[in-house]
Write a protein that holds these residues in place. Structure first.
Motif, PDB file in Angstrom:
ATOM      1  N   TYR A  74      29.686  38.571  43.420  1.00 16.40           N
ATOM      2  CA  TYR A  74      29.886  39.228  42.138  1.00 16.40           C
ATOM      3  C   TYR A  74      29.415  38.325  40.996  1.00 16.40           C
ATOM      4  CZ  TYR A  74      34.481  36.970  43.100  1.00 16.40           C
ATOM      5  OH  TYR A  74      35.499  36.124  43.468  1.00 16.40           O
ATOM      6  N   LEU A 108      32.883  39.354  47.596  1.00 17.88           N
ATOM      7  CA  LEU A 108      33.552  40.399  46.822  1.00 17.88           C
ATOM      8  C   LEU A 108      34.623  41.097  47.653  1.00 17.88           C
ATOM      9  CD1 LEU A 108      33.916  42.132  44.318  1.00 17.88           C
ATOM     10  CD2 LEU A 108      32.034  43.579  45.112  1.00 17.88           C
ATOM     11  N   PRO A 149      29.763  43.723  40.702  1.00 18.63           N
ATOM     12  CA  PRO A 149      29.235  43.492  42.052  1.00 18.63           C
ATOM     13  C   PRO A 149      27.774  43.037  42.027  1.00 18.63           C
ATOM     14  CG  PRO A 149      30.277  45.665  41.847  1.00 18.63           C
ATOM     15  CD  PRO A 149      30.089  45.139  40.469  1.00 18.63           C
ATOM     16  N   PHE A 206      35.355  43.462  38.179  1.00 21.93           N
ATOM     17  CA  PHE A 206      34.311  42.726  38.881  1.00 21.93           C
ATOM     18  C   PHE A 206      32.954  43.373  38.614  1.00 21.93           C
ATOM     19  CE2 PHE A 206      38.178  42.001  41.274  1.00 21.93           C
ATOM     20  CZ  PHE A 206      38.135  40.635  41.503  1.00 21.93           C
ATOM     21  N   THR A 226      37.726  39.003  47.880  1.00 22.07           N
ATOM     22  CA  THR A 226      38.466  38.943  46.619  1.00 22.07           C
ATOM     23  C   THR A 226      39.186  40.257  46.344  1.00 22.07           C
ATOM     24  OG1 THR A 226      36.726  37.465  45.806  1.00 22.07           O
ATOM     25  CG2 THR A 226      38.326  38.253  44.207  1.00 22.07           C
ATOM     26  N   VAL A 249      33.772  38.270  36.886  1.00 21.26           N
ATOM     27  CA  VAL A 249      35.157  38.502  37.274  1.00 21.26           C
ATOM     28  C   VAL A 249      36.001  38.344  36.013  1.00 21.26           C
ATOM     29  CG1 VAL A 249      35.404  36.076  37.985  1.00 21.26           C
ATOM     30  CG2 VAL A 249      37.085  37.770  38.724  1.00 21.26           C
TER      31      VAL A 249
END
Length: 209
Positions: free
Chosen positions: A134, A159, A128, A126, A162, A137
């Motif tokens: 984000y 984020l 950020p 990811f 996830t 990905v």
């Protein structure tokens, strides 16, 4: 590796339909110019790099290739569903892939290369964003089964939600970047470039975008 794929996730550049939060503050035309400039920049930088394949995932599904942009990569529709469902389908088509949006002016090929290197040791990667979301990905072949389930999109929790779905899987994080969603983000970009932030066509000519 040429087996790697970069997916550029974008909305068709149409007046009044892109960067709506930004448009409310700087005007629909300025927002459209910014969106088009970023899309053009990323197609040029990422689409020509031989280290990976690149494709454009566009919404709405019936959108044609954007007028005035060089057709350098294949284009696919994003399909129906929320953001997570659409991203999940796009990533599932490839054994190893990363997906990026087009509102991160600092994003470049070095970030994509770093993401694929990270996938050599992690199952998910990811990038950020400062707002809690984000900007990138990516997944390898052994990926979390439901990474986008119940994610609170467009919030500071995106984020974190996830990552919670990826618990138990090795995850890598890239550098933190700022996306341009509002006038404050655009002003920051202008300060960094030394140009008027609303004049995104000027920023493009000076290659700051």
């Amino acid at each position: 590796m040429r087996g790697d794929t970069v997916i550029l996730f974008a909305r068709a550049p149409r007046l009044g339909t892109v960067k709506r939060r930004l448009a409310r503050e700087v005007g629909a035309m300025a927002a459209l110019r910014f969106h088009r400039a970023q899309l053009r920049r990323l197609l040029r930088l990422l689409g020509r790099d031989r280290r990976w394949r690149c494709e454009l995932a566009m919404t709405p599904d019936r959108a044609r290739w954007p007028t005035g942009l060089a057709r350098a990569v294949p284009m696919r529709p994003q399909g129906r569903g929320d953001l997570g469902q659409r991203m999940g389908r796009a990533l599932a088509r490839h054994r190893r892939a990363v997906l990026v949006g087009c509102d991160i002016p600092q994003l470049g090929p070095a970030d994509i290369a770093a993401a694929f290197r990270a996938l050599g040791r992690a199952r998910a990667v990811f990038g950020p964003a400062e707002d809690g979301g984000y900007w990138l990905v990516g997944f390898g072949p052994r990926r979390p089964p439901a990474p986008f389930a119940a994610v609170r999109w467009s919030s500071e929790h995106a984020l974190a939600d996830t990552l919670r779905n990826c618990a138990g899987h090795p995850v890598a994080l890239l550098r933190r970047l700022r996306d341009v969603d509002d006038a404050a983000g655009l002003r920051a970009l202008g300060r960094a470039s030394g140009a008027d932030p609303v004049q995104v066509d000027t920023l493009e000519r000076t290659k700051m975008l």
